[in-house]
Design a protein around this motif. Structure first.
Motif, short mmCIF file in Angstrom:
data_model
loop_
_atom_site.label_atom_id
_atom_site.label_comp_id
_atom_site.label_asym_id
_atom_site.label_seq_id
_atom_site.Cartn_x
_atom_site.Cartn_y
_atom_site.Cartn_z
N GLU A 66 0.65 -1.14 -0.03
CA GLU A 66 -0.03 0.03 0.01
C GLU A 66 0.80 1.13 0.02
N LYS A 67 2.01 1.20 0.46
CA LYS A 67 2.97 2.30 0.45
C LYS A 67 3.33 2.66 -1.05
N GLY A 68 3.27 1.68 -1.80
CA GLY A 68 3.85 1.98 -3.18
C GLY A 68 5.32 1.96 -3.28
N GLU A 69 5.63 2.14 -4.72
CA GLU A 69 7.31 1.94 -4.98
C GLU A 69 8.07 3.04 -4.33
N ASN A 71 12.32 4.20 -2.88
CA ASN A 71 13.81 3.67 -3.00
C ASN A 71 14.03 2.32 -2.45
N LYS A 72 12.99 1.90 -1.47
CA LYS A 72 13.22 0.43 -0.84
C LYS A 72 12.11 -0.50 -1.23
N ILE A 73 11.02 -0.16 -2.22
CA ILE A 73 10.22 -1.16 -2.61
C ILE A 73 10.10 -1.17 -4.05
N GLU A 74 9.88 -2.29 -4.89
CA GLU A 74 9.81 -2.39 -6.19
C GLU A 74 8.86 -3.48 -6.63
N PHE A 75 7.74 -3.13 -7.39
CA PHE A 75 6.97 -4.06 -7.85
C PHE A 75 7.49 -4.72 -9.31
N LYS A 76 7.24 -5.92 -9.66
CA LYS A 76 7.43 -6.54 -10.88
C LYS A 76 6.20 -7.41 -11.07
N SER A 77 5.64 -7.27 -12.55
CA SER A 77 4.44 -7.97 -12.84
C SER A 77 4.92 -9.74 -12.88
N THR A 78 5.99 -9.78 -13.52
CA THR A 78 6.62 -11.33 -14.06
C THR A 78 7.86 -11.32 -13.48
N LEU A 79 8.42 -12.30 -13.49
CA LEU A 79 9.86 -12.98 -13.24
C LEU A 79 10.68 -12.91 -14.63
N ARG A 80 9.92 -13.47 -15.72
CA ARG A 80 10.55 -14.11 -16.91
C ARG A 80 9.50 -13.50 -18.16
N ASN A 184 25.13 -9.18 -21.37
CA ASN A 184 25.52 -9.10 -22.73
C ASN A 184 27.19 -9.16 -22.74
N ASN A 185 27.90 -9.95 -21.80
CA ASN A 185 29.26 -10.15 -21.79
C ASN A 185 29.81 -8.83 -21.14
N GLN A 186 28.93 -8.09 -20.44
CA GLN A 186 29.63 -6.96 -19.55
C GLN A 186 28.98 -7.02 -18.14
N GLU A 187 29.75 -6.20 -17.35
CA GLU A 187 29.41 -6.07 -16.02
C GLU A 187 28.69 -4.68 -15.65
N LYS A 188 27.45 -4.67 -15.20
CA LYS A 188 26.88 -3.44 -14.94
C LYS A 188 26.56 -3.30 -13.39
N PHE A 189 26.60 -1.83 -12.95
CA PHE A 189 26.47 -1.48 -11.66
C PHE A 189 25.43 -0.63 -11.71
N TYR A 190 24.47 -0.98 -10.62
CA TYR A 190 23.11 -0.14 -10.26
C TYR A 190 22.88 -0.04 -8.85
N ILE A 191 22.32 1.29 -8.64
CA ILE A 191 21.72 1.79 -7.19
C ILE A 191 20.56 2.24 -7.67
N ARG A 192 19.89 2.44 -6.34
CA ARG A 192 18.44 2.76 -6.26
C ARG A 192 18.54 4.38 -5.88
N THR A 193 17.79 5.02 -7.00
CA THR A 193 17.79 6.56 -6.78
C THR A 193 16.08 6.71 -6.76
N GLY A 194 15.89 6.89 -5.52
CA GLY A 194 13.96 6.99 -5.54
C GLY A 194 13.42 5.60 -5.78
N PRO A 195 12.25 5.79 -6.52
CA PRO A 195 11.54 4.41 -6.99
C PRO A 195 12.20 4.02 -8.08
N SER A 196 13.35 4.42 -8.61
CA SER A 196 13.93 3.89 -9.85
C SER A 196 15.35 3.07 -9.58
N THR A 197 15.59 2.37 -10.70
CA THR A 197 16.96 1.46 -10.49
C THR A 197 17.89 2.46 -11.56
#
Length: 214
Positions: A66-69, A71-80, A184-197
């Motif tokens: 109920e809090k919604g997405e 910086n610490k909550i993310e929803f995904k419809s499916t896994l694959r 794709n044969n590369q290493e990517k680095f991600y962080i959370r910025t608000g409700p986004s990655t």
């Protein structure tokens, strides 16, 4: 489990007339009833506690959703499963892995699969796994393969109920070392910025790691 066992050893009929050798069979019969009663009480207590914990978890999950997405909550419809193309899609998996890595690299968070952006419960059926164990195993395997097995100890995964649907709930703690995602044969680095990655550039990664991990 030790307490109930000790309790059963000390469970004797209070009627002293049954303590005589002549009444030994009656003594055993009475004692069996007392032990059975204690076991039933103990099992009922376990079931009641289990149901109580389940209700607490469901209540916690509902409040979280109920809090919604954020910086610490993310929803995904499916896994694959790509809902729009109606097919399996590695990019959907990559999106899930990005979120997990971002939680590890930032402050941790909760990933819930089976919920859309509008907080609607979709369930897990669209991913077309044979059963929930197969889905959990698949997620763990792609995390191990593309982020690293050492990071699996930082999160817990469960299947929970939300509005009549089963969803996958992953609770992730902050990692102790940087987490990269192989793509794709590369290493990517991600962080959370608000409700986004957000993906960081090479120069940004170095500065961020210095501040976050050292």
């Amino acid at each position: 489990m030790q307490f109930p066992v000790i309790l059963l050893y000390n469970k004797y009929p209070t009627n002293s007339s049954l303590w005589k050798i002549d009444n030994y069979e009656q003594f055993l019969a009475k004692r069996r009833k007392l032990i059975a009663k204690e076991i039933n009480n103990f099992m009922e207590g376990l079931i009641k506690n289990s149901n109580s914990e389940k209700e607490k978890t469901e209540d916690k999950l509902e409040k979280l959703i109920e809090k919604g997405e954020s910086n610490k909550i993310e929803f995904k419809s499916t896994l694959r499963w790509n809902i729009y193309a109606e097919r399996m899609d590695k990019n959907i998996e990559h999106s899930v892995l990005k979120t997990i890595a971002a939680f590890l690299n930032t402050d941790g968070g909760s990933l819930i699969i089976g919920i859309d952006d509008e907080k609607k419960a979709l369930g897990l059926e669209m991913d077309k796994f044979e059963n929930h164990d197969a889905m959990l195993l698949h997620l763990m395997n792609i995390v191990k393969d593309r982020i690293g097995a050492k990071f699996t100890r930082f999160f817990d995964i469960n299947i929970e109920k939300y509005k009549g649907k089963e969803v996958l709930y992953l609770d992730c703690r902050p990692g102790l070392v940087p987490a990269y995602v192989k793509h794709n044969n590369q290493e990517k680095f991600y962080i959370r910025t608000g409700p986004s990655t957000t993906e960081l550039s090479v120069s940004e990664i170095h500065e961020y790691i210095q501040q976050r991990f050292y």
